[in-house]
Design a protein around this motif. Sequence first.
Motif, PDB file in Angstrom:
ATOM      1  N   HIS A  71       0.793  -1.223   0.000  1.00 37.78           N
ATOM      2  CA  HIS A  71       0.000   0.000   0.000  1.00 37.78           C
ATOM      3  C   HIS A  71       0.830   1.280   0.000  1.00 37.78           C
ATOM      4  O   HIS A  71       0.763   2.105  -0.913  1.00 37.78           O
ATOM      5  CB  HIS A  71      -0.818  -0.044   1.296  1.00 37.78           C
ATOM      6  CG  HIS A  71      -2.185   0.471   1.120  1.00 37.78           C
ATOM      7  ND1 HIS A  71      -3.223   0.140   1.942  1.00 37.78           N
ATOM      8  CD2 HIS A  71      -2.717   1.315   0.212  1.00 37.78           C
ATOM      9  CE1 HIS A  71      -4.316   0.735   1.551  1.00 37.78           C
ATOM     10  NE2 HIS A  71      -4.034   1.448   0.507  1.00 37.78           N
ATOM     11  N   ASP A  72       1.642   1.421   1.050  1.00 31.92           N
ATOM     12  CA  ASP A  72       2.396   2.666   1.271  1.00 31.92           C
ATOM     13  C   ASP A  72       3.392   2.912   0.145  1.00 31.92           C
ATOM     14  O   ASP A  72       3.528   4.021  -0.359  1.00 31.92           O
ATOM     15  CB  ASP A  72       3.142   2.618   2.617  1.00 31.92           C
ATOM     16  CG  ASP A  72       2.182   2.430   3.777  1.00 31.92           C
ATOM     17  OD1 ASP A  72       0.979   2.708   3.579  1.00 31.92           O
ATOM     18  OD2 ASP A  72       2.593   2.004   4.860  1.00 31.92           O
ATOM     19  N   GLN A  73       4.101   1.840  -0.229  1.00 29.33           N
ATOM     20  CA  GLN A  73       5.136   1.965  -1.262  1.00 29.33           C
ATOM     21  C   GLN A  73       4.550   2.421  -2.598  1.00 29.33           C
ATOM     22  O   GLN A  73       5.064   3.344  -3.239  1.00 29.33           O
ATOM     23  CB  GLN A  73       5.837   0.616  -1.424  1.00 29.33           C
ATOM     24  CG  GLN A  73       6.958   0.614  -2.467  1.00 29.33           C
ATOM     25  CD  GLN A  73       7.459  -0.794  -2.739  1.00 29.33           C
ATOM     26  OE1 GLN A  73       7.097  -1.739  -2.048  1.00 29.33           O
ATOM     27  NE2 GLN A  73       8.289  -0.936  -3.746  1.00 29.33           N
ATOM     28  N   TYR A  74       3.448   1.795  -3.022  1.00 28.94           N
ATOM     29  CA  TYR A  74       2.858   2.133  -4.326  1.00 28.94           C
ATOM     30  C   TYR A  74       2.241   3.536  -4.320  1.00 28.94           C
ATOM     31  O   TYR A  74       2.308   4.248  -5.315  1.00 28.94           O
ATOM     32  CB  TYR A  74       1.814   1.077  -4.722  1.00 28.94           C
ATOM     33  CG  TYR A  74       2.426  -0.116  -5.415  1.00 28.94           C
ATOM     34  CD1 TYR A  74       2.244  -0.328  -6.767  1.00 28.94           C
ATOM     35  CD2 TYR A  74       3.215  -1.019  -4.713  1.00 28.94           C
ATOM     36  CE1 TYR A  74       2.811  -1.415  -7.412  1.00 28.94           C
ATOM     37  CE2 TYR A  74       3.794  -2.108  -5.341  1.00 28.94           C
ATOM     38  CZ  TYR A  74       3.590  -2.298  -6.693  1.00 28.94           C
ATOM     39  OH  TYR A  74       4.169  -3.366  -7.329  1.00 28.94           O
ATOM     40  N   ALA A  75       1.642   3.918  -3.187  1.00 29.17           N
ATOM     41  CA  ALA A  75       1.078   5.274  -3.098  1.00 29.17           C
ATOM     42  C   ALA A  75       2.191   6.310  -3.225  1.00 29.17           C
ATOM     43  O   ALA A  75       2.046   7.314  -3.927  1.00 29.17           O
ATOM     44  CB  ALA A  75       0.350   5.443  -1.770  1.00 29.17           C
ATOM     45  N   GLN A  76       3.337   6.040  -2.566  1.00 26.24           N
ATOM     46  CA  GLN A  76       4.469   6.974  -2.626  1.00 26.24           C
ATOM     47  C   GLN A  76       5.048   7.047  -4.041  1.00 26.24           C
ATOM     48  O   GLN A  76       5.397   8.124  -4.537  1.00 26.24           O
ATOM     49  CB  GLN A  76       5.565   6.542  -1.636  1.00 26.24           C
ATOM     50  CG  GLN A  76       6.597   7.629  -1.318  1.00 26.24           C
ATOM     51  CD  GLN A  76       5.972   8.870  -0.715  1.00 26.24           C
ATOM     52  OE1 GLN A  76       5.300   8.803   0.298  1.00 26.24           O
ATOM     53  NE2 GLN A  76       6.168  10.016  -1.357  1.00 26.24           N
ATOM     54  N   ILE A  77       5.122   5.883  -4.714  1.00 31.76           N
ATOM     55  CA  ILE A  77       5.634   5.846  -6.096  1.00 31.76           C
ATOM     56  C   ILE A  77       4.732   6.684  -7.006  1.00 31.76           C
ATOM     57  O   ILE A  77       5.218   7.464  -7.830  1.00 31.76           O
ATOM     58  CB  ILE A  77       5.728   4.384  -6.608  1.00 31.76           C
ATOM     59  CG1 ILE A  77       6.941   3.684  -5.978  1.00 31.76           C
ATOM     60  CG2 ILE A  77       5.837   4.334  -8.131  1.00 31.76           C
ATOM     61  CD1 ILE A  77       7.028   2.192  -6.280  1.00 31.76           C
ATOM     62  N   ALA A  78       3.409   6.539  -6.856  1.00 27.36           N
ATOM     63  CA  ALA A  78       2.455   7.300  -7.688  1.00 27.36           C
ATOM     64  C   ALA A  78       2.633   8.800  -7.477  1.00 27.36           C
ATOM     65  O   ALA A  78       2.670   9.577  -8.436  1.00 27.36           O
ATOM     66  CB  ALA A  78       1.024   6.887  -7.365  1.00 27.36           C
ATOM     67  N   VAL A  79       2.767   9.214  -6.211  1.00 31.71           N
ATOM     68  CA  VAL A  79       2.929  10.645  -5.895  1.00 31.71           C
ATOM     69  C   VAL A  79       4.249  11.167  -6.468  1.00 31.71           C
ATOM     70  O   VAL A  79       4.287  12.219  -7.124  1.00 31.71           O
ATOM     71  CB  VAL A  79       2.879  10.869  -4.362  1.00 31.71           C
ATOM     72  CG1 VAL A  79       3.246  12.306  -4.016  1.00 31.71           C
ATOM     73  CG2 VAL A  79       1.489  10.547  -3.827  1.00 31.71           C
ATOM     74  N   ASP A  80       5.337  10.416  -6.237  1.00 30.14           N
ATOM     75  CA  ASP A  80       6.664  10.856  -6.710  1.00 30.14           C
ATOM     76  C   ASP A  80       6.702  10.941  -8.236  1.00 30.14           C
ATOM     77  O   ASP A  80       7.279  11.871  -8.803  1.00 30.14           O
ATOM     78  CB  ASP A  80       7.757   9.901  -6.223  1.00 30.14           C
ATOM     79  CG  ASP A  80       7.961   9.989  -4.715  1.00 30.14           C
ATOM     80  OD1 ASP A  80       7.454  10.967  -4.114  1.00 30.14           O
ATOM     81  OD2 ASP A  80       8.607   9.098  -4.131  1.00 30.14           O
ATOM     82  N   ALA A  81       6.078   9.957  -8.921  1.00 34.11           N
ATOM     83  CA  ALA A  81       6.087   9.938 -10.390  1.00 34.11           C
ATOM     84  C   ALA A  81       5.360  11.158 -10.948  1.00 34.11           C
ATOM     85  O   ALA A  81       5.846  11.822 -11.866  1.00 34.11           O
ATOM     86  CB  ALA A  81       5.437   8.652 -10.902  1.00 34.11           C
TER      87      ALA A  81
END
Length: 428
Positions: A71-81
């Motif tokens: 959850h946390d990792q993918y949400a952070q990746i989406a925001v950073d991208a």
Amino acid sequence: MAGSLLEQAEHLLERGIHPIRISDGFERACKVAVAHLDTISDTVEFSRENTVNLYKTAKTSLGSKIVSKCHDQYAQIAVDAVLQVADLERKDVDFELIKVDGKVGGSLADTVLVKGVVIDKDFSHPQMPREVKDAKIAILTCAFEPPKPKTKHKLDITSVEEYKKLQAYEKEKFTTMIKQVKDTGANLVICQWGFDDEANHLLMQNQLPSVRWVGGPEIELIAIATNGRIVPRFEDLSAAKLGKAGIVRELSFGTTKDRMLVIEECANTRAVTVFVRGGNKMIIDEAKRSLHDAICVVRNLVRDNRVVYGGGAAEIACSLAVSKAADEVSSVHQYAMRAFAEALEAIPLALAENSGLPPIETLAEVKSRQVTENNSRLGVDCLYKGTNDMKEQFVYDPLISKRQQILLATQLVKHILKIDDIIESHPE
């Protein structure tokens, strides 16, 4: 939503109300609901430094997906991208600069965000260096081979001397091509087409690492990322057309021989690639779809940073607003508007049912609390956290998405209501 509206429309048709009247009533109710969304929305503040609210919203969209364990990792990746490619002044996000790629192997937790481009290729010769620093890239769409006549032709070689002449001619052409590339200052060649073993050997001898058979979309992405120009002929090559990157390296995976090329520290720093890993192709495809949803959610917030609250809270608030508006309508449209209000309640009902809660009682309780407390943030407590306030549970939906869902469902039902009859041909 659309299914619930059609169900309500069917009841109205059985009562003898004309489809056009139902359609008009739904349209009026939809306008009331969309206008009410604006009044109950909250603005979430964010910046490149403060991304907490973007992260919470991306996390909401990933809650029911297959990637929820990361959850946390993918949400952070989406925001950073998104923030890497976003133009916050113009409130614009160029999706062309975000590439989502995947490779079978590893687990979902091995997914990474690469600030650059990843392509599923490796260097064309095994003895070429595995890493090129301060890369100046010649991006070619012409093949490394001697020119051939356009017409159908046949070459008859009857002696050893003629064969040697042909070999010398080909070698001379290859040498000229390599010299044209080297003269521009390029130290890496990326070619859309292949080249034979002789050209490959000469490239290696001339210390010119190369990558062949790179697809058209990847070529375009590399050109955008490195600020290079795609060159269709060797004669057109010049130093100004070369792409620039800090480092180009091969990436290998565990014990497998699979290798991919990573182009990092590109001249255009806005290009990014999300590199998804997973146990099989189905997991990777699902992870890509989930990531796309999360990226779209963050993109919507960059465009318009207003949110409404999930858990059915927004739908219940809109349902109450539409019911209230229906009481003020004197025509037959009021029946369609009340039906629309009832259809909106299908969302919180489904959420309560899927969470193991008694649907009718839960909806009735939340609905009465919204009216008495005048709090449009109250929704279905799907996670059993002991509070119905979706703001406290951080369950956010972008206003753009919620508005679009209601508008599209209404449009779809209006189109179906316009169908008078369906003629079915029998097999005989």
